[in-house]
Design a protein around this motif. Structure first.
Motif, short mmCIF file in Angstrom:
data_model
loop_
_atom_site.label_atom_id
_atom_site.label_comp_id
_atom_site.label_asym_id
_atom_site.label_seq_id
_atom_site.Cartn_x
_atom_site.Cartn_y
_atom_site.Cartn_z
N LYS A 47 0.83 -1.21 0.00
CA LYS A 47 0.00 0.00 0.00
C LYS A 47 0.87 1.27 0.00
O LYS A 47 0.64 2.18 -0.78
CB LYS A 47 -0.95 0.00 1.21
CG LYS A 47 -1.82 -1.26 1.31
CD LYS A 47 -2.74 -1.22 2.52
CE LYS A 47 -2.04 -1.19 3.87
NZ LYS A 47 -1.24 -2.42 4.17
N THR A 49 4.01 1.48 -0.78
CA THR A 49 4.79 1.50 -2.02
C THR A 49 3.96 2.07 -3.17
O THR A 49 4.45 2.87 -3.97
CB THR A 49 5.26 0.07 -2.34
OG1 THR A 49 5.98 -0.44 -1.21
CG2 THR A 49 6.16 0.02 -3.57
N GLN A 200 -5.58 0.49 7.68
CA GLN A 200 -5.73 -0.85 8.28
C GLN A 200 -7.11 -1.01 8.91
O GLN A 200 -7.59 -2.11 9.09
CB GLN A 200 -4.67 -1.06 9.37
CG GLN A 200 -3.25 -1.23 8.87
CD GLN A 200 -2.97 -2.64 8.37
OE1 GLN A 200 -3.72 -3.56 8.66
NE2 GLN A 200 -1.90 -2.78 7.62
N1 LIG Z 1 12.45 0.95 1.77
C1 LIG Z 1 12.26 -0.33 1.44
N2 LIG Z 1 13.28 -1.09 0.96
C2 LIG Z 1 13.08 -2.38 0.63
N3 LIG Z 1 11.90 -3.03 0.74
C3 LIG Z 1 10.87 -2.34 1.23
C4 LIG Z 1 10.99 -0.96 1.61
N4 LIG Z 1 9.77 -0.54 2.05
C5 LIG Z 1 8.94 -1.60 1.95
N5 LIG Z 1 9.59 -2.68 1.45
C6 LIG Z 1 9.00 -4.00 1.19
O1 LIG Z 1 7.96 -3.84 0.24
C7 LIG Z 1 6.84 -4.66 0.58
C8 LIG Z 1 5.59 -3.81 0.69
O2 LIG Z 1 5.78 -2.87 1.73
P1 LIG Z 1 4.79 -1.65 1.97
O3 LIG Z 1 5.41 -0.80 3.02
O4 LIG Z 1 4.47 -1.01 0.68
O5 LIG Z 1 3.50 -2.41 2.50
P2 LIG Z 1 2.20 -1.84 3.24
O6 LIG Z 1 1.04 -2.49 2.57
O7 LIG Z 1 2.24 -0.36 3.29
O8 LIG Z 1 2.34 -2.46 4.69
P3 LIG Z 1 1.90 -1.85 6.14
O9 LIG Z 1 0.44 -2.10 6.27
O10 LIG Z 1 2.68 -2.66 7.10
O11 LIG Z 1 2.24 -0.39 6.17
C9 LIG Z 1 7.21 -5.38 1.87
O12 LIG Z 1 7.67 -6.67 1.52
C10 LIG Z 1 8.34 -4.55 2.43
O13 LIG Z 1 9.24 -5.35 3.15
#
Ligand SMILES: Nc1ncnc2c1ncn2[C@@H]1O[C@H](COP(=O)(O)OP(=O)(O)OP(=O)(O)O)[C@@H](O)[C@H]1O
Ligand SMILES: [Mg+2]
Length: 252
Positions: A47, A49, A200
């Motif tokens: 999300k 990302t 969330q």
């Molecule tokens: N700066 C980074 N460098 C490398 N990998 C990353 C980085 N940030 C996130 N990831 C990886 O990218 C994937 C998606 O992460 P992201 O933060 O986008 O998820 P999210 O849906 O926002 O999760 P959350 O609900 O925990 O915030 C995960 O596997 C995470 O480990």
């Protein structure tokens, strides 16, 4: 109104990640003017990302982002902000040692017209968040969590964006404060803003949103009206095993 006006944001085939690690895969969605569009999914679904790729903090490896009919793919975050899209990151990111007034001013830091508009914009933000007006000289770190979230939103509003990307505004807040933050997001819509909301708190986010999508392992698992999504089995699947705390936890 043309189709382009109506589709304020059009994301097509968008993929991105970190270095060689792909995270989001060929994501498609559109957001119409004045909508609240929810992006939901479990921890690590991609999300944040996705938001970062839309706002230019991450460069896509493929696909495109259009904002009000203009292709903004690959633009710098500053240029995208100037074009009317502001991203409030996860965790609010306020500065210790800076006051409420200084944070609001900072919202205009690279705006070409900042001297001319600062007073009027500040007044508008204070109208929306009277609590900030009462605490203009307080340091950000002494505000409550809810007030800090209002300040983060207020700072973004200083730019008078067309689109606001909000990443988990409810995180770390007590339920009653969360209600207040959601009410604020709802009110932004009446001010003509378009909001992409990552949350969330799925039930509350979908209750507020017009439409949205469910992200799972970086792919769109389901998309549609918020009411349809709330009933979609894909939503449950996306959260199985997720350690989503609180009343919105979706149990097996
Ligand atoms: N700066 C980074 N460098 C490398 N990998 C990353 C980085 N940030 C996130 N990831 C990886 O990218 C994937 C998606 O992460 P992201 O933060 O986008 O998820 P999210 O849906 O926002 O999760 P959350 O609900 O925990 O915030 C995960 O596997 C995470 O480990
Ligand atoms: Mg995140």
């Amino acid at each position: 109104m043309t189709a382009q006006d109506e589709e304020l944001i059009a994301v097509s085939g968008l993929s991105s990640g970190y270095g060689a690690v792909p995270v989001i895969h060929s994501v498609d969605f559109t957001v119409r003017t004045g909508e609240i569009f929810a992006v939901v999914g479990g921890n690590g679904a991609g999300k944040t990302t996705l938001l970062s790729t839309v706002s230019g903090l991450l460069r896509p490896t493929s696909g495109s982002v259009r904002l009000a009919g203009t292709d903004i793919t690959g633009w710098s975050p500053e240029r995208i902000v100037a074009h009317g899209l502001v991203h409030i990151p996860e965790g609010r990111r306020l500065f210790t040692g800076l006051t409420v007034a200084e944070h609001l001013r900072l919202g205009l830091w690279n705006a070409p017209n900042r001297r001319r508009v600062e007073r009027e914009r500040t007044e508008r933000v204070v109208d929306l968040f009277p609590v900030l007006g009462e605490r203009m000289d307080a340091y950000a770190e002494v505000l409550s969590g809810g007030e800090q979230q209002m300040l983060a939103i207020g700072q973004a509003l200083m730019r008078e964006p067309r689109v606001l990307l909000l990443d988990e505004p409810s995180i770390g807040l007590a339920p009653v404060v969360i209600q207040r933050v959601f009410a604020v997001v709802d009110r932004l819509r009446t001010h003509g803003l378009t909001v992409i909301l990552v949350e969330q708190r799925v039930g509350q986010a979908l209750a507020l949103a017009d439409r949205g999508l469910v992200l799972r392992h970086g792919r769109v698992e389901a998309a549609g009206s918020a009411a349809e999504l709330a009933k979609d089995p894909a939503l449950r699947v996306a959260y199985l095993g997720a350690a989503a705390a609180g009343d919105q936890r979706i149990k097996e």
